[in-house]
Design an enzyme around this catalytic site. Structure first.
Site: not given
Length: 333
Positions: A52, A323, A2-3
């Site tokens: 975050k 990532r 989740p950002e």
């Protein structure tokens, strides 16, 4: 993961529904039992999001810090009052829009996208038709029984007379004192949804322009700027026409300022809609399609091997900062 927009939306849920209320705090899973005991029976006095991370303050001076990480998510149940930017009416929040909840015309219908990226009722890690992807839990059955029985590995449950919030799978869930909270916040970069002042922008610009680190890494560094994750990184770099490998110190002042301003713009849209909409000027059917389908609202993210929407060059996929990074080698040359 989740950002930043998701965490701000979660925090607004808590601001509307929990701040000012005494809460029962438990750990159905048992892993947070000691922390729950420290907070149980206290009143929540503040809810804050920075990037975050989310922080809940209790009236005896302690805080609950939550970092959802890759798999964390909150599920809400009860007589939820929605934030005005998320929905314009009250209603019991369940699996579907069956309890009187109404959405603004622009958000009605498309709010529920087919990828499970956004739900007003449950915010965090990806899920499909209410099945937790990380834990393969059974479908959560929302009924008229309140509070509902905990489903799956609920790390912490916060409960008032009318509202219940269950947390599963977080990277961090801990009780902190004010000094410890201040230490965590000091390590985080600026968040434009929290502070979009010239001073915050200047802090971001100054740090980026001193670093030899590639800009694709800097945008993911939470000490440089808060809230940007894999999706926003790829999309912001494409929108700016920047090669992800460009050292921060080689970027011009105007370029870095434009990155900050674009992040503030995209983050605000994400908070309002619940979805990472990164294509501008969509209207009518195009907007509704993009709200429903991730593939129709991003320039490069998860489009490896497909032609660039602008130049036709195949989108490249590589790894950066552990990532996946998506970018166009021509538009971002």
């Amino acid at each position: 993961m989740p950002e930043g927009h998701s965490v701000h939306r979660i925090t607004r849920q808590f601001q509307r529904n929990f701040v000012g209320h005494r809460v029962t705090v438990t750990s159905p899973q048992g892993r947070f039992a000691a922390g729950a005991e420290q907070l149980d029976g206290q009143t929540i006095t503040d809810a804050r999001a920075v990037g975050k991370q989310m922080f809940l303050e209790f009236d005896h001076g302690l805080w609950l810090r939550i970092h959802l990480g890759l798999y964390g998510a909150w599920d809400f149940n009860g007589e939820i009052l929605m934030d005005a930017t998320m929905a314009s009416a009250n209603g019991r929040m369940g699996q579907t829009n069956q309890h009187g909840t109404e959405l603004p015309p622009r958000l009605a219908g498309p709010t529920f996208d087919v990828d499970g990226e956004n739900s007003i009722f449950s915010i965090g890690a990806p899920r499909s038709t209410r099945v937790r992807m990380s834990e393969r839990e059974k479908e959560i059955d929302f009924t008229d029984t309140f509070p509902p029985e905990p489903v799956g590995q609920v790390r912490v449950r916060l409960l008032t007379d009318t509202v219940c919030a269950d947390l599963r799978g977080p990277t961090a869930c801990e009780v902190l004192d004010p000094a410890q909270v201040a230490a965590v916040l000091a390590r985080l970069g600026p968040d434009p949804e929290l502070d979009n002042t010239p001073e915050a922008e200047e802090r971001f610009v100054t740090v980026v322009r001193k670093k030899p680190t590639p800009i694709g890494r800097l945008l993911m560094d939470q000490s440089v700027v808060s809230g940007i994750g894999n999706v926003y990184r790829a999309e912001m770099l494409f929108r700016a026409g920047l090669n992800p490998h460009t050292p921060g110190k080689s970027l011009g002042d105007d370029t870095v300022r434009a990155l900050w301003q674009d992040w503030a713009h995209l983050l605000h849209i994400g908070v309002a809609t619940g979805q990472m909409m990164t294509m501008d000027k969509l209207e009518g059917a195009g907007y509704r399609r993009a709200m429903k389908h991730r593939a129709d609202r991003h320039w490069v993210y998860k489009r490896e091997g497909l032609p660039c929407r602008v130049c036709g060059t195949h989108i490249v996929l590589e790894e950066m900062a552990a990532r996946k990074l998506y970018w166009c080698p021509r538009c971002q040359a």
